[in-house]
Design an enzyme around this catalytic site. Structure first.
Site, mmCIF file in Angstrom:
data_model
loop_
_atom_site.group_PDB
_atom_site.id
_atom_site.type_symbol
_atom_site.label_atom_id
_atom_site.label_comp_id
_atom_site.label_asym_id
_atom_site.label_seq_id
_atom_site.Cartn_x
_atom_site.Cartn_y
_atom_site.Cartn_z
ATOM 1 N N SER A 61 53.119 50.302 37.551
ATOM 2 C CA SER A 61 52.276 50.271 38.747
ATOM 3 C C SER A 61 52.437 51.515 39.613
ATOM 4 O O SER A 61 53.548 51.972 39.880
ATOM 5 C CB SER A 61 52.598 49.036 39.587
ATOM 6 O OG SER A 61 51.820 49.026 40.770
ATOM 7 N N SER A 72 51.124 51.384 42.657
ATOM 8 C CA SER A 72 50.965 50.868 44.017
ATOM 9 C C SER A 72 52.100 51.289 44.954
ATOM 10 O O SER A 72 51.829 51.655 46.108
ATOM 11 C CB SER A 72 50.830 49.352 43.996
ATOM 12 O OG SER A 72 49.597 48.970 43.419
ATOM 13 N N LYS A 86 46.423 36.467 40.144
ATOM 14 C CA LYS A 86 45.274 36.538 41.051
ATOM 15 C C LYS A 86 44.637 35.177 41.320
ATOM 16 O O LYS A 86 44.129 34.932 42.412
ATOM 17 C CB LYS A 86 44.234 37.517 40.516
ATOM 18 C CG LYS A 86 44.684 38.970 40.558
ATOM 19 C CD LYS A 86 43.572 39.906 40.143
ATOM 20 C CE LYS A 86 44.001 41.356 40.316
ATOM 21 N NZ LYS A 86 42.902 42.305 40.023
ATOM 22 N N GLY A 139 37.551 38.118 32.866
ATOM 23 C CA GLY A 139 38.667 37.554 33.609
ATOM 24 C C GLY A 139 38.557 37.791 35.101
ATOM 25 O O GLY A 139 37.465 37.984 35.652
ATOM 26 N N GLY A 140 39.723 37.811 35.768
ATOM 27 C CA GLY A 140 39.746 37.929 37.219
ATOM 28 C C GLY A 140 39.144 39.218 37.737
ATOM 29 O O GLY A 140 38.427 39.226 38.750
ATOM 30 N N GLY A 154 40.727 53.742 36.515
ATOM 31 C CA GLY A 154 41.185 52.678 37.378
ATOM 32 C C GLY A 154 42.045 53.142 38.526
ATOM 33 O O GLY A 154 42.201 52.427 39.515
#
Length: 288
Positions: A17, A19, A69, A134-135, A247
């Protein structure tokens, strides 16, 4: 923890990640004393994570990725209209005093997808293919409806898994269909954009069937996967003359929304903060 506040990203796997780098850069630029890190956790640990946010001092919130999620939604005290409609969140905001902390669910993925597609020049669309159901495909459906989509093709191996996104698309006034990759390949020239919501490498097997020889020059692809990059489908798309946005662009844009929510900061030079976050992960600045 030495910081006055804390936040984290929850998910599995989470080691790749970006993030933490994004959020830490933003908080440093804003002068906010808030630490942020990654916590590996699966869906079975959702209740434990919710208790942690309520019981441990200093939590401002959490970023939520797969497979949490959907699992975190029933554990919220409140959710936004968007989360209520989509059934998935990517953001939890913690507020209140010790002993009475409330958790609110939000979804900034939708905004991240809208803005990432804008980075690729797709500011309005009519017909789009979405790889996956999906989510993240749920968030992509909402984002594409905001951009004016009227026809959505969900490219899946098992049409039965697309029931929820098909219903969501129809409720928003879109014609929607679950198709296989060969069918989508035959329609490639009709699409204004394609969004791959699949995890890393999962889109690789679709490349040949999609028949990118029929791709109109400059057609945008948003591939939400960003590790490894470029992905196989992104490389093939670019070689066929399409425009690619990764992404990581989506991740930056959705993270800006989370930073706003976690800090409660409304007055800031957000374009500059966005650029600082891009610098933290080696991403070019968005064109404005």
């Amino acid at each position: 923890m030495s910081a006055a506040g804390r936040a984290a990203v929850f998910g599995q796997p989470i080691g790749h990640s970006k993030s933490p780098a994004l959020h830490r850069a933003a908080y440093a630029e804003l002068g906010v004393d808030l630490d942020y890190w990654a916590i590996e956790a699966g869906a079975s640990e959702a209740a434990r994570l919710a208790r942690m946010l309520r019981d441990e001092p200093g939590w401002r919130g959490a970023s939520v990725t797969m497979p949490l999620k959907q699992a975190m939604v029933p554990l919220m005290d409140s959710v936004s209209e968007r989360v209520s409609r989509l059934g998935v969140l990517n953001t939890i905001v913690a507020s209140g005093s010790p002993g009475s902390v409330r958790l609110h669910g939000e979804n900034t993925d939708v905004d991240g997808i809208v803005q990432a597609l804008g980075d690729a020049g797709a500011t309005a669309v009519r017909s789009v293919a979405i790889l996956g159901a999906g989510g993240t495909a749920t968030a992509a459906t909402a984002a594409l409806q905001l951009l004016g989509a009227r026809q959505l093709d969900f490219v899946v191996r098992d049409a039965g898994r697309a029931a929820d996104v098909l219903a969501l698309a129809a409720a928003g006034g879109c014609r929607a269909e679950a198709v296989d990759a060969h069918t989508a390949g035959g329609r490639m020239h009709q699409y204004d954009a394609v969004v791959s919501t699949l995890p890393p490498h999962a889109a690789d097997e679709f490349i040949d069937a999609l028949g990118l020889d029929g791709l109109a020059p400059g057609t945008p692809l948003l591939d939400v996967a960003y590790d490894p990059w470029p992905s196989a489908i992104a490389a093939a798309w670019s070689a066929a003359g399409g425009s690619v946005v990764g992404g990581l662009s989506m991740l930056v844009h959705q993270a800006v929304g989370q930073v706003r929510l976690f800090t409660g900061t409304s007055e800031a030079d957000w374009p500059h903060v966005t650029n600082v976050m891009c610098d933290a992960v080696g991403l070019p600045h968005p064109i404005r």
